[in-house]
Design a protein around this motif. Structure first.
Motif, PDB file in Angstrom:
ATOM      1  N   ASN A 392       3.901   4.917   9.680  1.00 40.55           N
ATOM      2  CA  ASN A 392       2.626   5.752   9.264  1.00 40.55           C
ATOM      3  C   ASN A 392       3.035   5.980   8.261  1.00 40.55           C
ATOM      4  O   ASN A 392       4.384   7.246   8.000  1.00 40.55           O
ATOM      5  CB  ASN A 392       1.487   6.472  10.001  1.00 40.55           C
ATOM      6  N   SER A 393       2.265   6.183   6.575  1.00 43.46           N
ATOM      7  CA  SER A 393       2.903   6.442   5.249  1.00 43.46           C
ATOM      8  C   SER A 393       1.423   6.846   4.472  1.00 43.46           C
ATOM      9  O   SER A 393       0.488   6.059   4.851  1.00 43.46           O
ATOM     10  CB  SER A 393       3.784   5.955   4.941  1.00 43.46           C
ATOM     11  N   ARG A 394       2.246   7.614   3.966  1.00 45.00           N
ATOM     12  CA  ARG A 394       0.668   8.273   2.743  1.00 45.00           C
ATOM     13  C   ARG A 394       1.284   8.842   1.120  1.00 45.00           C
ATOM     14  O   ARG A 394       1.733   9.265   1.357  1.00 45.00           O
ATOM     15  CB  ARG A 394      -0.072   9.206   3.454  1.00 45.00           C
ATOM     16  N   PHE A 395       0.127   8.115   0.402  1.00 44.28           N
ATOM     17  CA  PHE A 395       0.915   8.484  -0.751  1.00 44.28           C
ATOM     18  C   PHE A 395      -0.498   8.941  -1.771  1.00 44.28           C
ATOM     19  O   PHE A 395      -1.303   8.723  -1.568  1.00 44.28           O
ATOM     20  CB  PHE A 395       1.379   7.096  -1.514  1.00 44.28           C
ATOM     21  N   ALA A 396      -0.473  10.232  -1.959  1.00 43.04           N
ATOM     22  CA  ALA A 396      -0.917  10.628  -3.411  1.00 43.04           C
ATOM     23  C   ALA A 396      -1.044   9.734  -4.132  1.00 43.04           C
ATOM     24  O   ALA A 396      -0.449   8.359  -4.585  1.00 43.04           O
ATOM     25  CB  ALA A 396      -0.856  11.490  -3.909  1.00 43.04           C
ATOM     26  N   SER A 397      -2.223   9.423  -5.158  1.00 41.69           N
ATOM     27  CA  SER A 397      -2.322   9.010  -6.538  1.00 41.69           C
ATOM     28  C   SER A 397      -1.574   9.126  -7.499  1.00 41.69           C
ATOM     29  O   SER A 397      -0.418   9.722  -7.211  1.00 41.69           O
ATOM     30  CB  SER A 397      -3.624   9.086  -7.349  1.00 41.69           C
ATOM     31  N   TYR A 398      -0.518   7.486  -8.208  1.00 45.41           N
ATOM     32  CA  TYR A 398      -0.253   7.148  -8.950  1.00 45.41           C
ATOM     33  C   TYR A 398       1.354   7.612  -8.194  1.00 45.41           C
ATOM     34  O   TYR A 398       2.130   8.353  -9.149  1.00 45.41           O
ATOM     35  CB  TYR A 398      -0.732   7.291 -10.103  1.00 45.41           C
ATOM     36  N   THR A 399       1.590   7.209  -7.117  1.00 46.94           N
ATOM     37  CA  THR A 399       3.019   7.760  -6.596  1.00 46.94           C
ATOM     38  C   THR A 399       3.511   6.285  -7.351  1.00 46.94           C
ATOM     39  O   THR A 399       3.969   5.197  -6.989  1.00 46.94           O
ATOM     40  CB  THR A 399       2.885   7.771  -5.304  1.00 46.94           C
ATOM     41  N   LEU A 400       5.384   6.554  -7.616  1.00 47.01           N
ATOM     42  CA  LEU A 400       6.030   5.636  -8.073  1.00 47.01           C
ATOM     43  C   LEU A 400       7.420   5.360  -6.620  1.00 47.01           C
ATOM     44  O   LEU A 400       7.718   6.644  -6.820  1.00 47.01           O
ATOM     45  CB  LEU A 400       6.426   5.644  -9.250  1.00 47.01           C
ATOM     46  N   LEU A 401       7.973   4.902  -5.883  1.00 45.35           N
ATOM     47  CA  LEU A 401       8.769   4.615  -5.276  1.00 45.35           C
ATOM     48  C   LEU A 401      10.027   4.390  -5.507  1.00 45.35           C
ATOM     49  O   LEU A 401       9.659   2.654  -5.874  1.00 45.35           O
ATOM     50  CB  LEU A 401       8.340   3.922  -3.802  1.00 45.35           C
ATOM     51  N   ALA A 402      11.165   4.445  -5.658  1.00 48.82           N
ATOM     52  CA  ALA A 402      12.503   3.855  -6.254  1.00 48.82           C
ATOM     53  C   ALA A 402      12.775   2.714  -5.337  1.00 48.82           C
ATOM     54  O   ALA A 402      12.149   3.109  -4.173  1.00 48.82           O
ATOM     55  CB  ALA A 402      13.314   4.896  -7.026  1.00 48.82           C
ATOM     56  N   LYS A 403      14.037   2.153  -5.844  1.00 48.23           N
ATOM     57  CA  LYS A 403      14.567   1.353  -4.764  1.00 48.23           C
ATOM     58  C   LYS A 403      14.926   2.042  -3.248  1.00 48.23           C
ATOM     59  O   LYS A 403      15.831   2.698  -4.509  1.00 48.23           O
ATOM     60  CB  LYS A 403      15.263   0.872  -5.816  1.00 48.23           C
ATOM     61  N   GLY A 404      14.649   1.708  -2.947  1.00 52.26           N
ATOM     62  CA  GLY A 404      14.841   2.326  -1.334  1.00 52.26           C
ATOM     63  C   GLY A 404      14.703   1.619   0.198  1.00 52.26           C
ATOM     64  O   GLY A 404      13.216   1.165  -0.670  1.00 52.26           O
ATOM     65  N   ASP A 405      15.516   1.317   0.667  1.00 54.78           N
ATOM     66  CA  ASP A 405      15.144   1.666   2.464  1.00 54.78           C
ATOM     67  C   ASP A 405      14.712   2.853   2.525  1.00 54.78           C
ATOM     68  O   ASP A 405      15.803   3.685   3.413  1.00 54.78           O
ATOM     69  CB  ASP A 405      16.321   0.818   3.407  1.00 54.78           C
TER      70      ASP A 405
END
Length: 710
Positions: A392-405
Motif C-alpha cells: 500500500n502507498s499514499r502520497f500527499a498532493s502534488y507529489t513527483l516521483l523520480a525515476k526508480g524502483d
C-alpha cells in the motif's frame, strides 16, 4: 452443445416480453409506446404502398403490422425483410451526408424486427436490426447485428424481473478483492463513486446507497434500445443492448454490449475502429478510438480512451485521457492524463490533475498474502519515467516521483515534494516544496490548463484545480509540524539543508529517510500559507462593499479553528459537512442520488466562503494570532506581493531553462530555428498572461496597503 431453439417463423418479432413478466391488461408494446416520443402519427399501409413495397423486393410476415407516417414514400424502401410491428416515419427523396459519405434516405438491404423509425432515416445493409427506437435523420449502415433483449440494462448495475443477484454488474474499484465494489448507474458523479467506495464499515450507509441506485430504475422487462437524432453508426459488427444519445458517431467498432452512450448536440460522443466495450456507461462528449478494450467501466463526460487502452473495473473521471496503457480496479478523479503504452495502474484512487509517465508501474506487487493492496494519491500526482511502486502507498498532493524502483510501501506526507530512490546510498530522499523552487511554470500552467479544458456541461460538482486549496494547505500545515518535530524549530531558522527521518515512517523499511532543502522549504511553506490567506481575502474584498480596512475585517468569517477537508471526486468538502451528509442518508433524510447531488451543488455555493474561512484559520494558526489588524494586514499584503513576484519570476525562469540549456539548443542550427520550432519565449502566452495579472495584482495590493494605513 449450443442451445439452439427451433420455433415457428411466425414468432419472429413477437412476444418480446415473456408472458410471466407482462402486466395484466398490457400488451408487449406498452413500454415501447412510452419510450417513443417522436409525436409521429402512424397509419396502416395502403394497397398501392404494399404493391410498391413488394415490387421493390420487400417482405413482411404481416403487412398490417407495418405502420407509416403520412409522408411515407414506399419507393425508398428496398430489399428489406420486416418482422413484427414496424413503424416508419417520413421518408423523402433526399440524401444525408456525414463526413463526405452521402447516403439516400430510406431503408435498404436490411432485416428489421419490431422497430420504430423517426423521419428521414438511412438504414442500409443492416443484417439484423431488432427492437430499437430510432430517432430522426439517423444513419445506420453496414452493421452486422444490432439488437435489444427484453432484459436490457444499458450498463446500469440493476436487475430485471426474475434475475438472480449473482448476475448484477459491479465495478470493483480501488481494490482487486472487490471489497470496495460499487454499482454503476447512468449519471454517477465522481463524488458518488468515491463516497460509495469508502465508508465500508458503515453498513447502513452502504445499503442506502444501493437502495438509491435501485430506486432510479424499475425492474420491468421490455425496454427497447434507443438511437438519438442525427446519430451515425457505420461499419460496426455487434451492437447489443446499447442506449445511444443524439449526435453520436460510431464507426468500425467490433463489439458494443450493455452500454449507455450519452451524447448531445453540445457534447457529441464518438467511438472508433476496433473498439470492444462491454458493461459500461459513457458520458457526454467522450472519445473512444483505435482498438480500445473496456469492460465493467464508467467514463465520465469529456473523457477519452485511445490507442489500445484497456480500462477494466474502473471509474474514469471527467476531462481525463488514457492512451495505450492498462488501468484496472481504479477510481480516477477528473483531469487525469496517462498516455504511454507501457504504463500500468492498478487498485488505485488517484485524486485528479495527475499525469502518469511511460513505464510507470503503479501497484505491480502486493505485499500481503492476497491481491488486496491499494494506493491513494492526492491531487497533482506525477510519477516519473519507469517508476515502480508497491501497495500500500499514499502520497500527499502534488507529489513527483523520480525515476526508480521503489522497493517498499511509501507514505509521503509532504506536499509539492520530489521523491527519489537513492540506490547508491540506499536511502529514500524527499525534497518538500520542489515545485515552487524548481518547476513553477509547470505547476501554475497545469492549474490554468485544467480550468481551460473543463468542458463539462453539468458542473454539479465544483472541481478545485488551484494548488492553493484546503486539502493541499492542510498538508502544508502538517508538513510544517513534521519539520519542527524532526529538525527542531530553532534549527530550521539556521538554514539546515538535510534532516534525517526515523526509518519506518515514510517508507516501510529500515533504511534512512533524508529530507533535503529543509529550511528553505520550511520558510517557503510559511510564505505560501500567508499567500493563500491573502489571496482568498483579496478575492473576498472584490465581492463586498467597504470603505475602511476595519469595515472589511468586520465582514470576515468569525470561526477560528482550522477544519479538516476531503477530496470527494475532485470537489473539496469539509469533513464535518460530509459527516452530516452520511448521517442524513442513514437517517433517511436524504433519499436519493439526486438529493446527494443537490448537496454537492449546495457545497459548491458555500465553497468560496468556506475556503476563505479555512485560509484565515491557517494564517491565524501559523502566526499565533486571532484576528487581523491594520498593521498585520499591511505586512501580510507586502509578503503576498513579494511571493507573487517570486512565483511569476519562477514561472518565467523555469521555462527559460528550455531555451538556455545547451542540450536543448544543440538540436537547432540557429537561435531563429529554435524559436521557429518551439516558439519565442518572449511571446509565451501563459507567461505574458501571468505577467499581466501581476501588474493588476500590484495595483490592487498597493491600494489595499494604502487603505490599511487610513
Amino acid at each position: 452443445m449450443n442451445p439452439i431453439n427451433k420455433q415457428p417463423i411466425s414468432g419472429i418479432g413477437y412476444d418480446f416480453i415473456p408472458k410471466q413478466f407482462l402486466p395484466k391488461g398490457k400488451d408487449e408494446y406498452y413500454l415501447r409506446n412510452k419510450q417513443n416520443r417522436s409525436g409521429i402519427n402512424y397509419r396502416k399501409l395502403s394497397a398501392l404502398e404494399i404493391e410498391v413495397l413488394v415490387r421493390n423486393r420487400n417482405t413482411s410476415d404481416n403487412w398490417n403490422n407495418i405502420l407509416v407516417s403520412d409522408a411515407f414514400n414506399p419507393e425508398l424502401v428496398k430489399n428489406c425483410k420486416f418482422f413484427g410491428l414496424v413503424r416508419i416515419g417520413k421518408l423523402e427523396p433526399y440524401y444525408l451526408e456525414f463526413h463526405s459519405v452521402k447516403l439516400q434516405v430510406g431503408l435498404y438491404n436490411s432485416t428489421i424486427i419490431s422497430c420504430d423509425f423517426g423521419d428521414n432515416v438511412v438504414i442500409d445493409n443492416v443484417h439484423y436490426l431488432s427492437h430499437y427506437i430510432i430517432g430522426n435523420e439517423v444513419i445506420i449502415t453496414n452493421v452486422h447485428e444490432m439488437g435489444t433483449t427484453n432484459y436490457a440494462k444499458f450498463g446500469n448495475g440493476i436487475l430485471k424481473q426474475g434475475e438472480e443477484e449473482k448476475i448484477r454488474i459491479w465495478l470493483e474499484v480501488c481494490n482487486e478483492n472487490a471489497g470496495r465494489k460499487i454499482i454503476p448507474f447512468n449519471g454517477m458523479l465522481p463524488g458518488d463513486a468515491w463516497l460509495w467506495s469508502r465508508n465500508r464499515d458503515n453498513e447502513q450507509l452502504q445499503e442506502k446507497l444501493k437502495e438509491f441506485t435501485e430506486n432510479k430504475f424499475d425492474k420491468l422487462r421490455g425496454y427497447y434500445g434507443k438511437v438519438g437524432d442525427r446519430t451515425v453508426i457505420k461499419s460496426c459488427d455487434i451492437i447489443k443492448d446499447v442506449w445511444i444519445g443524439s449526435d453520436a458517431y460510431l464507426k468500425g467498432a467490433n463489439k458494443l454490449k450493455n452500454l449507455t452512450i450519452n451524447s448531445s448536440p453540445q457534447a457529441s460522443s464518438q467511438i472508433g475502429e476496433g473498439c470492444e466495450l462491454v458493461n459500461g456507461i459513457i458520458g457526454e462528449g467522450c472519445r473512444i478510438f483505435y482498438g480500445v478494450k473496456a469492460v465493467r467501466f464508467y467514463m465520465a463526460s469529456h473523457s477519452q480512451l485511445k490507442y489500445g487502452a484497456r480500462l477494466i473495473n474502473s471509474y474514469l473521471g471527467n476531462n481525463a485521457t488514457i492512451s495505450c496503457c492498462e488501468v484496472l480496479n481504479s477510481l480516477i478523479f477528473p483531469a487525469h492524463e496517462q498516455h504511454h503504452n507501457n504504463s500500468f495502474l492498478c487498485a488505485a484512487t488517484v485524486m485528479g490533475q495527475s499525469n502518469i509517465a511511460a513505464g510507470a508501474t503503479l501497484g505491480s506487487n502486493h505485499n500481503s498474502r492476497s491481491a488486496d493492496g491499494e494506493m491513494i494519491a492526492g491531487r497533482g500526482f506525477w510519477p516519473g519515467l519507469c517508476v515502480s511502486i508497491k501497495h500500500n502507498s499514499r502520497f500527499a498532493s502534488y507529489t513527483l516521483l523520480a525515476k526508480g524502483d521503489y522497493p517498499a510501501e511509501l507514505n509521503i506526507p509532504f506536499p509539492f515534494s520530489l521523491v527519489s530512490n537513492d540506490t547508491a546510498n540506499d536511502q529514500l530522499v524527499v525534497m518538500p516544496g520542489y515545485w515552487f523552487m524548481y518547476n513553477m511554470y509547470a505547476l501554475a500552467r497545469n492549474a490554468w490548463k485544467y480550468i481551460d479544458r473543463d468542458k463539462r456541461t453539468d458542473k454539479t460538482q465544483h472541481l478545485e484545480y488551484d494548488f492553493f486549496a484546503p486539502d493541499s494547505m492542510n498538508e502544508v500545515m502538517h508538513a510544517l509540524q513534521l519539520m519542527e518535530q524532526y529538525a527542531g524549530k530553532k534549527a530550521l531558522t539556521e538554514n539546515i539543508d538535510t534532516v534525517e527521518i526515523p526509518a519506518g515512517i515514510f517508507e516501510n523499511s529500515k533504511r534512512k529517510i533524508v529530507v533535503l532543502k529543509t529550511s528553505k522549504s520550511y520558510h517557503a511553506f510559511k510564505e505560501l500559507i500567508i499567500y493563500y490567506a491573502v489571496e482568498q481575502l483579496l478575492q473576498f474584498a472584490a465581492t463586498v462593499n467597504y470603505k475602511t480596512a476595519d469595515e472589511l475585517f468586520s465582514q470576515l468569517p468569525k470561526k477560528q479553528k482550522r477544519s479538516e477537508w476531503v477530496n470527494v471526486g475532485g470537489q473539496l468538502i469539509p469533513v464535518a459537512e460530509l459527516n452530516q451528509l452520511k448521517q442524513k442518508i442513514v437517517a433517511g433524510k436524504i433519499k436519493s442520488w439526486d438529493a446527494v447531488h443537490a448537496f454537492y451543488a449546495a457545497q459548491a455555493k458555500q465553497y468560496p466562503q468556506q475556503k476563505l474561512q479555512h485560509a484565515l484559520s491557517c494564517l491565524f494558526e501559523l502566526t499565533g494570532t486571532t484576528k487581523l489588524t491594520k498593521e498585520t494586514y499591511s505586512s501580510y499584503l507586502q509578503s503576498y506581493l513579494a511571493t507573487k513576484i517570486w512565483m511569476v519570476e519562477g514561472i518565467a525562469s523555469s521555462r527559460e531553462k528550455d531555451y538556455s540549456s545547451l542540450f536543448r539548443k544543440m538540436m537547432y542550427e540557429t537561435e531563429a530555428e529554435l524559436e521557429a520550432v518551439t516558439g519565442k519565449l518572449k511571446e509565451n502566452s501563459f507567461i505574458l498572461q501571468q505577467q499581466e495579472e501581476l501588474k493588476k495584482t500590484k495595483a490592487v495590493v498597493q491600494k489595499m496597503i494604502k487603505l490599511s494605513r487610513l
